[in-house]
Enzyme design. Structure first.
Site, PDB file in Angstrom:
ATOM      1  N   HIS A 202       0.826  -1.207   0.000  1.00  0.00           N
ATOM      2  CA  HIS A 202       0.000   0.000   0.000  1.00  0.00           C
ATOM      3  C   HIS A 202       0.863   1.261   0.000  1.00  0.00           C
ATOM      4  O   HIS A 202       0.663   2.171  -0.817  1.00  0.00           O
ATOM      5  CB  HIS A 202      -0.911  -0.014   1.238  1.00  0.00           C
ATOM      6  CG  HIS A 202      -1.741   1.225   1.401  1.00  0.00           C
ATOM      7  ND1 HIS A 202      -3.072   1.278   1.046  1.00  0.00           N
ATOM      8  CD2 HIS A 202      -1.432   2.455   1.889  1.00  0.00           C
ATOM      9  CE1 HIS A 202      -3.541   2.486   1.309  1.00  0.00           C
ATOM     10  NE2 HIS A 202      -2.563   3.226   1.820  1.00  0.00           N
ATOM     11  N   GLU A 203       1.829   1.330   0.907  1.00  0.00           N
ATOM     12  CA  GLU A 203       2.632   2.546   1.030  1.00  0.00           C
ATOM     13  C   GLU A 203       3.525   2.766  -0.191  1.00  0.00           C
ATOM     14  O   GLU A 203       3.808   3.912  -0.560  1.00  0.00           O
ATOM     15  CB  GLU A 203       3.467   2.510   2.307  1.00  0.00           C
ATOM     16  CG  GLU A 203       2.655   2.414   3.597  1.00  0.00           C
ATOM     17  CD  GLU A 203       1.667   3.561   3.800  1.00  0.00           C
ATOM     18  OE1 GLU A 203       1.818   4.621   3.144  1.00  0.00           O
ATOM     19  OE2 GLU A 203       0.726   3.398   4.604  1.00  0.00           O
TER      20      GLU A 203
ATOM     21  N   HIS B  76       1.695   4.846  -2.595  1.00  0.00           N
ATOM     22  CA  HIS B  76       1.801   6.288  -2.333  1.00  0.00           C
ATOM     23  C   HIS B  76       3.127   6.842  -2.836  1.00  0.00           C
ATOM     24  O   HIS B  76       3.181   7.922  -3.429  1.00  0.00           O
ATOM     25  CB  HIS B  76       1.680   6.557  -0.839  1.00  0.00           C
ATOM     26  CG  HIS B  76       0.293   6.402  -0.302  1.00  0.00           C
ATOM     27  ND1 HIS B  76      -0.826   6.867  -0.962  1.00  0.00           N
ATOM     28  CD2 HIS B  76      -0.161   5.838   0.861  1.00  0.00           C
ATOM     29  CE1 HIS B  76      -1.912   6.600  -0.241  1.00  0.00           C
ATOM     30  NE2 HIS B  76      -1.533   5.968   0.859  1.00  0.00           N
TER      31      HIS B  76
ATOM     32  N   HIS C 274      -5.588   7.375  -2.232  1.00  0.00           N
ATOM     33  CA  HIS C 274      -6.409   6.261  -1.766  1.00  0.00           C
ATOM     34  C   HIS C 274      -7.533   5.950  -2.744  1.00  0.00           C
ATOM     35  O   HIS C 274      -8.022   6.822  -3.456  1.00  0.00           O
ATOM     36  CB  HIS C 274      -6.988   6.575  -0.384  1.00  0.00           C
ATOM     37  CG  HIS C 274      -5.974   6.435   0.705  1.00  0.00           C
ATOM     38  ND1 HIS C 274      -5.952   7.230   1.836  1.00  0.00           N
ATOM     39  CD2 HIS C 274      -4.919   5.588   0.831  1.00  0.00           C
ATOM     40  CE1 HIS C 274      -4.940   6.879   2.599  1.00  0.00           C
ATOM     41  NE2 HIS C 274      -4.300   5.878   2.011  1.00  0.00           N
TER      42      HIS C 274
END
Length: 366
Positions: free
Chosen positions: A279-280, A283, A289
């Site tokens: 997930h990170e 980013h 998101h």
């Protein structure tokens, strides 16, 4: 690191076996940050707000306003010029509705049990105010074959990594900002797999380096205030956060109980490291998101939940920024790689050009 191990590491990263049990999902969704109380249990105190609605006045609503402000739903709440109160007013109702819409919850404007459960769940520290793109890579409405609209978003301005083709980013895991119960080799293997998932679908390579300060992407585990102005808040609050391109910082809360194998993990509140790492990294690449609950880029993750495989929504979003790996097709998400079942490595023809370029770079610079 010697030349041979480094080359082997790159080959494994780009060509090594990757799970492909990915699913097609409905797909819309964001990014920001401020400070939250240094106590992850504060979020779980929100349970006393069950069924609060416009006109209610319940102790704890002021803290919830600060939560909603932090993640981009209630601008101004908690600022010195606008003190928060425990009144559920029209401004808060609108914020709750925005939150429910973003998280794909029933939009009631009330603090029903479904909404409170999601609010109290652990989540990413990046806010939910990203920029959505209404068209797909093909130029038509961003929709999947079943007509579901994409839900991916980006940081404001759609920042991305750029450099002469091919794009190869280095990453390093801090040798000092660690957790003592996870061996360094285990953590490195988790991130190797996480980076490889993204490398499989976009023409970007990731090469691990031991030079932490010089790396494009720098990973570390930290407790509380750790120098970036966004302190962590303890177990089961914010799990981690990362900054947009080309900052490169990726931080995880060392106060969490991180796990790499839930089949052997006995701690009920354990958090899957690979899911959060994947997930990170999204980013770090520039994704905000997603409001698709199945997407890796959805903002929350429950304890012991495993969600590390990229969905169609995640892939369409990152390909909007970087394009597709040559030869990669979303249809491959519906096919099991037979070599994975046998534990063998699979060659990815789409990555051949990138592999050659990376090897040339490594041999040249070593």
């Amino acid at each position: 690191m010697s030349r041979a191990p480094r080359i082997v590491s790159v080959l494994f990263l780009l060509l090594g076996p990757l799970p492909v049990s990915l699913v097609h999902v409905t797909a819309d969704g964001p990014v920001t940050a401020t400070v939250h109380r240094q106590d992850g249990t504060a979020w779980r105190s929100f349970k006393q707000l069950l069924d609060a609605r416009r006109g209610s006045h319940v102790e704890g609503l002021g803290e919830l306003k600060r939560y909603l402000a932090r993640f981009g739903y209630m601008p101004g709440a908690g600022a010195e010029h606008e003190p928060t109160t425990d009144a559920f007013d029209a401004h808060m109702e609108a914020a709750v509705r925005r939150y429910q819409s973003m998280l794909s919850l029933p939009v009631t404007g009330q603090l029903d049990s479904t909404t409170l459960d999601r609010i109290m769940a652990p989540r990413c520290g990046v806010g939910d105010g990203g920029h959505a793109v209404p068209v797909s890579l093909s130029g038509s409405a961003a929709a999947s074959p079943d007509g579901a609209v994409s839900r991916f978003t980006f940081f404001k301005g759609e920042p991305r990594w750029t450099q002469p083709d091919p794009l190869v980013l280095t990453y390093a895991i801090s040798p000092t900002a660690t957790v003592d119960y996870l061996p360094a080799g285990t953590v490195r293997a988790v991130f190797r797999r996480a980076f490889a998932r993204w490398a499989r679908v976009i023409p970007v390579g990731f090469v691990e380096t031991e030079d932490y300060e010089a790396a494009d992407i720098r990973v570390g585990f930290y407790v509380g205030s750790h120098g970036d102005g966004i302190p962590f808040d303890g177990p089961l609050g914010v799990l981690g956060h990362a900054f947009s391109p080309k900052n490169g910082r990726l931080h995880l809360d060392a106060a969490e109980r991180w796990a790499v194998d839930m089949d052997t993990e006995t701690v009920h509140s354990a958090v899957d490291l690979e899911s959060v790492a994947t997930h990170e990294i999204g980013h770090v690449l520039g994704l905000g998101h997603s409001s698709s609950p199945k997407a890796v880029m959805y903002p929350s993750l429950s304890p012991r939940e495993k969600k590390a495989e990229l969905t169609v929504d995640d892939i369409e979003g990152v390909q909007w920024l970087y394009g597709s790996n040559p030869g990669f097709s979303l249809s491959s998400l519906y096919q099991q790689d037979s070599s994975m079942a046998s534990g063998g490595s699979s060659w990815l023809p789409a990555s051949a050009r990138l592999v050659c370029a990376v090897l040339v770079m490594l041999v040249t610079h070593l």
